[in-house]
Write a protein that holds these residues in place. Structure first.
Motif, PDB file in Angstrom:
ATOM      1  N   UNK A  52       0.831  -1.206   0.000  1.00 14.76           N
ATOM      2  CA  UNK A  52       0.000   0.000   0.000  1.00 14.76           C
ATOM      3  C   UNK A  52       0.865   1.255   0.000  1.00 14.76           C
ATOM      4  N   UNK A  53       1.891   1.243   0.806  1.00 21.36           N
ATOM      5  CA  UNK A  53       2.801   2.386   0.870  1.00 21.36           C
ATOM      6  C   UNK A  53       3.511   2.582  -0.470  1.00 21.36           C
ATOM      7  N   UNK A  54       3.914   1.493  -1.093  1.00 20.50           N
ATOM      8  CA  UNK A  54       4.578   1.551  -2.399  1.00 20.50           C
ATOM      9  C   UNK A  54       3.643   2.170  -3.444  1.00 20.50           C
ATOM     10  N   UNK A  55       2.395   1.741  -3.453  1.00 25.43           N
ATOM     11  CA  UNK A  55       1.428   2.286  -4.413  1.00 25.43           C
ATOM     12  C   UNK A  55       1.177   3.757  -4.119  1.00 25.43           C
ATOM     13  N   UNK A  56       0.958   4.102  -2.857  1.00 26.51           N
ATOM     14  CA  UNK A  56       0.663   5.488  -2.490  1.00 26.51           C
ATOM     15  C   UNK A  56       1.816   6.437  -2.811  1.00 26.51           C
ATOM     16  N   UNK A  57       3.049   5.954  -2.719  1.00 31.04           N
ATOM     17  CA  UNK A  57       4.213   6.809  -2.969  1.00 31.04           C
ATOM     18  C   UNK A  57       4.644   6.833  -4.436  1.00 31.04           C
ATOM     19  N   UNK A  58       4.300   5.804  -5.192  1.00 31.36           N
ATOM     20  CA  UNK A  58       4.806   5.688  -6.565  1.00 31.36           C
ATOM     21  C   UNK A  58       3.696   5.476  -7.593  1.00 31.36           C
ATOM     22  N   UNK A  59       2.482   5.960  -7.294  1.00 33.21           N
ATOM     23  CA  UNK A  59       1.356   5.723  -8.200  1.00 33.21           C
ATOM     24  C   UNK A  59       1.549   6.366  -9.568  1.00 33.21           C
ATOM     25  N   UNK A  60       2.412   7.388  -9.675  1.00 35.36           N
ATOM     26  CA  UNK A  60       2.643   8.049 -10.970  1.00 35.36           C
ATOM     27  C   UNK A  60       3.484   7.181 -11.896  1.00 35.36           C
ATOM     28  N   UNK A  61       4.180   6.230 -11.344  1.00 31.69           N
ATOM     29  CA  UNK A  61       5.091   5.380 -12.104  1.00 31.69           C
ATOM     30  C   UNK A  61       4.382   4.104 -12.561  1.00 31.69           C
ATOM     31  N   UNK A  62       4.916   3.449 -13.574  1.00 27.62           N
ATOM     32  CA  UNK A  62       4.331   2.159 -13.964  1.00 27.62           C
ATOM     33  C   UNK A  62       4.546   1.134 -12.843  1.00 27.62           C
ATOM     34  N   UNK A  63       3.471   0.556 -12.348  1.00 25.23           N
ATOM     35  CA  UNK A  63       3.557  -0.471 -11.307  1.00 25.23           C
ATOM     36  C   UNK A  63       2.828  -1.711 -11.807  1.00 25.23           C
ATOM     37  N   UNK A  64       3.476  -2.846 -11.676  1.00 26.35           N
ATOM     38  CA  UNK A  64       2.846  -4.105 -12.089  1.00 26.35           C
ATOM     39  C   UNK A  64       2.642  -4.985 -10.863  1.00 26.35           C
ATOM     40  N   UNK A  65       1.761  -5.943 -10.997  1.00 21.74           N
ATOM     41  CA  UNK A  65       1.546  -6.901  -9.914  1.00 21.74           C
ATOM     42  C   UNK A  65       2.857  -7.620  -9.605  1.00 21.74           C
ATOM     43  N   UNK A  66       3.605  -7.910 -10.652  1.00 26.58           N
ATOM     44  CA  UNK A  66       4.897  -8.592 -10.495  1.00 26.58           C
ATOM     45  C   UNK A  66       5.865  -7.757  -9.647  1.00 26.58           C
ATOM     46  N   UNK A  67       5.987  -6.462  -9.964  1.00 26.08           N
ATOM     47  CA  UNK A  67       6.916  -5.609  -9.204  1.00 26.08           C
ATOM     48  C   UNK A  67       6.447  -5.427  -7.759  1.00 26.08           C
ATOM     49  N   UNK A  68       5.137  -5.337  -7.553  1.00 26.05           N
ATOM     50  CA  UNK A  68       4.617  -5.210  -6.189  1.00 26.05           C
ATOM     51  C   UNK A  68       4.851  -6.496  -5.396  1.00 26.05           C
ATOM     52  N   UNK A  69       4.716  -7.635  -6.056  1.00 30.97           N
ATOM     53  CA  UNK A  69       4.961  -8.924  -5.392  1.00 30.97           C
ATOM     54  C   UNK A  69       6.428  -9.051  -4.988  1.00 30.97           C
TER      55      UNK A  69
END
Length: 160
Positions: A52-69
């Motif tokens: 959640x913190x990663x998404x909230x801080x980097x939502x402007x960047x491309x984020x994939x399920x793989x990178x979040x995992x």
């Protein structure tokens, strides 16, 4: 509920904060009164809080399920399952909602074009942003901005 409606009709700088507080209070009471076993955010695993913190801080960047995992140190299947279990939506939907919420703030308070807002919130196609915004908010970003500013101009005398 009537109080929330009354506050949101004012459209001043404090109305959104006051409405959020009232909605938070209502949701808190619902959670306390209902069985919270299925939605136990307090017992959320630490790796989900990290995501959640990663998404909230980097939502402007491309984020994939793989990178979040990878960030969480779990498989993408496990992350997707647990994320939905604890938050009620998949990670991609949470990312979209986060981006749209940020775009609403920019639409309200910044003088950027719709294209600039779309790109600054992590959307790579303006048409995709407009379609998602319309799906979630029921109107286009431009209409949202116009309505916000027209309602803001019509403040009750005590709000000025």
């Amino acid at each position: 509920m009537r109080r929330i409606l009354s506050i949101t009709q004012r459209k001043d700088i404090h109305s959104e904060i006051l409405s959020s507080c009232l909605i938070t209070d209502i949701l808190t009471r619902i959670l306390i009164e209902n069985d919270t076993e299925n939605l136990s955010l307090g017992f959320m695993p630490a790796y989900l809080k990290t995501v959640l913190k990663e998404i909230d801080q980097h939502f402007q960047e491309p984020l994939s399920l793989e990178s979040l995992a990878i960030t969480a140190g779990v498989s993408k299947y496990h992350l997707a399952h647990e994320f939905k279990k604890y938050l009620g939506m998949p990670p991609n939907e949470y990312l979209i909602v986060t981006r749209l919420n940020h775009s609403k703030t920019l639409l309200k308070y910044e003088d950027l074009t719709i294209e600039e807002i779309a790109y600054s919130c992590g959307f790579h196609q303006v048409s995709h942003y407009i379609n998602l915004f319309k799906k979630h908010e029921g109107c286009t970003p431009l209409k949202f901005r116009r309505e916000w500013h027209s309602n803001e101009a019509i403040k009750p005398p005590d709000a000025q």
